[in-house]
Design an enzyme around this catalytic site. Structure first.
Site, PDB file in Angstrom:
ATOM      1  N   CYS A 398      68.466  18.792  54.522  1.00  0.00           N
ATOM      2  CA  CYS A 398      69.515  18.042  54.800  1.00  0.00           C
ATOM      3  C   CYS A 398      69.018  17.487  56.180  1.00  0.00           C
ATOM      4  O   CYS A 398      68.398  16.589  56.379  1.00  0.00           O
ATOM      5  CB  CYS A 398      70.638  19.052  54.914  1.00  0.00           C
ATOM      6  SG  CYS A 398      72.442  18.020  55.222  1.00  0.00           S
ATOM      7  N   HIS A 525      71.025  20.570  49.394  1.00  0.00           N
ATOM      8  CA  HIS A 525      70.859  22.120  49.962  1.00  0.00           C
ATOM      9  C   HIS A 525      70.266  23.039  48.568  1.00  0.00           C
ATOM     10  O   HIS A 525      71.114  23.537  47.887  1.00  0.00           O
ATOM     11  CB  HIS A 525      71.911  22.806  50.639  1.00  0.00           C
ATOM     12  CG  HIS A 525      72.325  22.447  51.721  1.00  0.00           C
ATOM     13  ND1 HIS A 525      72.016  22.870  52.956  1.00  0.00           N
ATOM     14  CD2 HIS A 525      73.112  21.225  52.141  1.00  0.00           C
ATOM     15  CE1 HIS A 525      72.386  22.045  53.933  1.00  0.00           C
ATOM     16  NE2 HIS A 525      73.180  21.271  53.317  1.00  0.00           N
ATOM     17  N   GLU A 527      68.901  25.673  48.488  1.00  0.00           N
ATOM     18  CA  GLU A 527      68.970  27.193  48.442  1.00  0.00           C
ATOM     19  C   GLU A 527      70.372  28.001  47.836  1.00  0.00           C
ATOM     20  O   GLU A 527      70.400  28.781  47.471  1.00  0.00           O
ATOM     21  CB  GLU A 527      68.753  27.517  49.794  1.00  0.00           C
ATOM     22  CG  GLU A 527      70.281  27.180  50.812  1.00  0.00           C
ATOM     23  CD  GLU A 527      70.050  25.865  51.306  1.00  0.00           C
ATOM     24  OE1 GLU A 527      70.764  25.584  52.531  1.00  0.00           O
ATOM     25  OE2 GLU A 527      69.371  24.800  50.819  1.00  0.00           O
TER      26      GLU A 527
END
Length: 601
Positions: A398, A525, A527
């Site tokens: 990001c 993102h 993750e």
């Protein structure tokens, strides 16, 4: 529908989220379908506008919901996909009731906490519990509900009353209460003290909730006489008192619960003994053992604005851990505060500046996570420059991607004024700009949020290979700014390739530097979708490149003592720290062993 409620007492930060997740794992291993709900008693409508210093990271769901970080634990442990309604807040409930009042739905009645707020909470729980979250049709068998905060908090009272009513509403055999409490050891006397838990359970009973199972957090297993004392004063069977003592990593917690037969106690309370099987947790056992025995280190520097607060980047830590275990490496995280890398710190605190740079230079890989605001931005740019020039594996997420673009424009394209309009509205070279559909007046829920599609532009790029040579991927987003599409041609002319774009072709999703071993930036993102058994491909790439094994990974080869296949993974482990209070876990600016002799909470 069966319901398991997890409450906490004495202090916050005992690990209710991990406990609730582990209960879900255990019930799932018994052959039951499980869903989860997190109740947060704050007035915010959601977690989206809160600073990570206030409440840790904001976890983003597929539907764009900005929710509490514990929902990330649920998704990772249970391999499910939750919705924004699985996170209930005081703000959401009051807003719902007030909207009904404004429309006249209450037919002129005086709107009160009881029964209108409490009824709304119960109806919300029943409605959301029926939503399938595991990809199968029909509702789950068990809904695990976690009540945030501790028993006795003023803001929790409407939820306590609602849940008390709810336990009678669903009836005996359909409701099981697990109370997580603390049994500390005072250094002066050296014995386990039960009084805090006694008071906590007494307060719980006074409010109308009777615990079926008592889960006691302590440094060591409870002594037999301590269990007997707790049983006598808390009116809970000794067989239903379990110890959640400190373990090397959180993968041990479901195993810990199974060893103490928690599943039998829950199944008996919920009248599910005839429908459940013995819990099989071989995969969890293997993960726990692997994580405990790793010794070859991989050192990753996380360069961020909130480097002193590990919960701010909790999902990043988990994703790094998934990948490092899959690569058979022991993860060591060096927390580098981006401000410490800047020239200003060199003048004001030269020792701090030197320490930060030494950690950055000593890292095998560099990760710059997402964030907002201009504090520490120059330090992040310096970190990206260091990684690019010294061929150190780099992953920018990001803002980390936008930082890579700014650094490239300044130092490769010779545009010293290049910047994001977030940091300098008047820059002559705005390489990162505000999204045209974004709101500049309202903060909550106005970003580009949730699961969005990315199309690969180059099938031979590292990112496409890591994702298995697919043409399209879906990842979760949370951003207001994006790479300026008007400058993309110039960037690519200088060698910065945008290998992933959205369906319009105007939004840059993935960048790579072909002249670098592993230099990747992503607008999304990754993750947030790193699960047990399914580590994020881009985190796998970072760890593999940091170990010098990227070629092995891209070829899909297995190595006995090194890199494993992409299907082998594990779940995240928090930093090795001791803490007993506070939702967020503070760490000093320095090293964090993400597996080893740590605590599970």
């Amino acid at each position: 529908m069966k319901y398991v409620l997890v409450t906490g007492g004495v202090v916050s930060g005992l690990g209710k989220g991990v406990t609730a997740s582990s209960i879900g794992v255990l019930l799932k291993a018994c052959g039951l379908r499980v869903t989860s709900i997190k109740i947060d008693p704050y007035l915010n409508a959601d977690a989206g506008t809160m600073s990570p210093f206030e409440h840790g990271e904001v976890f983003v769901l597929d539907d764009g919901g900005e929710v509490d970080l514990d929902l990330g634990n649920y998704e990772r442990f249970l391999d499910i996909k939750l919705t924004r309604d699985n996170n209930i807040t005081t703000g959401k409930v009051y807003q719902f009731v007030l909207d009904k009042e404004r429309k006249g739905d209450y037919l002129g009645k005086t709107v009160q906490v009881v029964p209108h707020i409490t009824d709304a909470i119960q109806e919300w729980i029943e409605r959301v519990a029926m939503i399938p979250v595991d990809g199968k049709e029909g509702p789950a068998d068990v809904c695990v509900i976690e009540l945030g905060g501790t028993i006795g908090d003023i803001e929790s009272m409407p939820f306590i009353e609602a849940l008390c009513q709810f336990s009678y509403r669903v009836g005996p055999g359909n409701f099981c209460l697990v109370h997580v409490s603390l049994v500390p050891v005072l250094n002066v006397v050296g014995e386990q003290k039960t009084k805090p838990t006694q008071h906590s359970v007494r307060g719980l009973r006074e409010l109308g909730l009777i615990p079926n199972i008592l889960a006691c957090r302590s440094a060591l297993p409870l002594d037999k006489n301590v269990k007997e004392k707790l049983s006598q004063f808390c009116h809970v069977s000794a067989a239903n008192i379990v110890t959640l003592y400190d373990v090397p990593n959180i993968w041990h917690v479901p195993l810990l619960l199974r060893e103490q037969m928690v599943h039998k106690a829950m199944l008996k309370t919920l009248n599910l003994q005839e429908f459940a099987q013995q819990p099989m947790l071989e995969e969890w056992t293997a993960r726990a053992k692997i994580c405990d025995t790793l010794h070859d280190l991989v050192r990753i520097a996380i360069v961020g604005k909130y480097a002193g607060l590990s919960d701010s980047y909790l999902s990043v830590l988990k994703a790094l851990l998934h990948a490092s275990v899959a690569c058979r490496r022991k993860l060591v995280v060096d927390w580098v505060s981006s401000s410490d890398l800047e020239d200003k710190t060199a003048k004001e605190a030269p020792d701090v500046h030197e320490k930060a740079w030494n950690m950055l230079r000593g890292a095998d890989g560099v990760l710059v996570p997402g964030g907002f605001g201009d504090r520490g931005v120059q330090g992040k740019i310096l970190a990206a420059k260091h990684a690019r020039e010294n061929m150190v594996p780099y992953l920018g997420i990001c803002l980390g991607m936008q930082i890579a673009v700014i650094e490239f424009a300044r130092n490769v394209m010779n545009l010293p004024d290049a910047n994001s309009t977030e940091f300098n509205r008047n820059t002559k070279n705005p390489c990162v700009i505000f999204m045209p559909e974004g709101s500049k007046t309202h903060m909550g829920g106005t970003m580009r949020l949730g699961s969005r599609r990315t199309y690969f532009q180059d099938k031979d790029c590292n990112s496409a290979k890591l994702y298995g040579n697919v043409k399209v991927i879906d990842e979760r987003h949370r951003h207001r700014y994006e790479v300026n599409p008007a400058m993309v041609v110039n960037f690519e002319r200088f060698g910065l390739a945008f290998v992933g774009k959205d369906e319009s072709g105007k939004r840059m999703e993935i960048l790579e530097l072909s002249s670098h071993p592993y230099f990747v930036g992503v607008q999304f993102h990754p993750e947030f979708k790193s699960w047990p058994g399914k580590p994020s491909p881009l985190f796998m790439g970072l760890i593999a490149a940091s170990c010098g094994k990227l070629d092995v990974l891209l070829k899909g080869e297995e190595h006995t003592n090194g890199l494993l296949s992409k299907t082998i993974s594990s779940n995240g482990v928090p930093p090795v720290l001791k803490y007993q209070s506070g939702h967020a876990k503070l760490v000093t600016n320095g090293k964090c062993h993400a597996n080893g002799n740590g605590l599970y909470a």
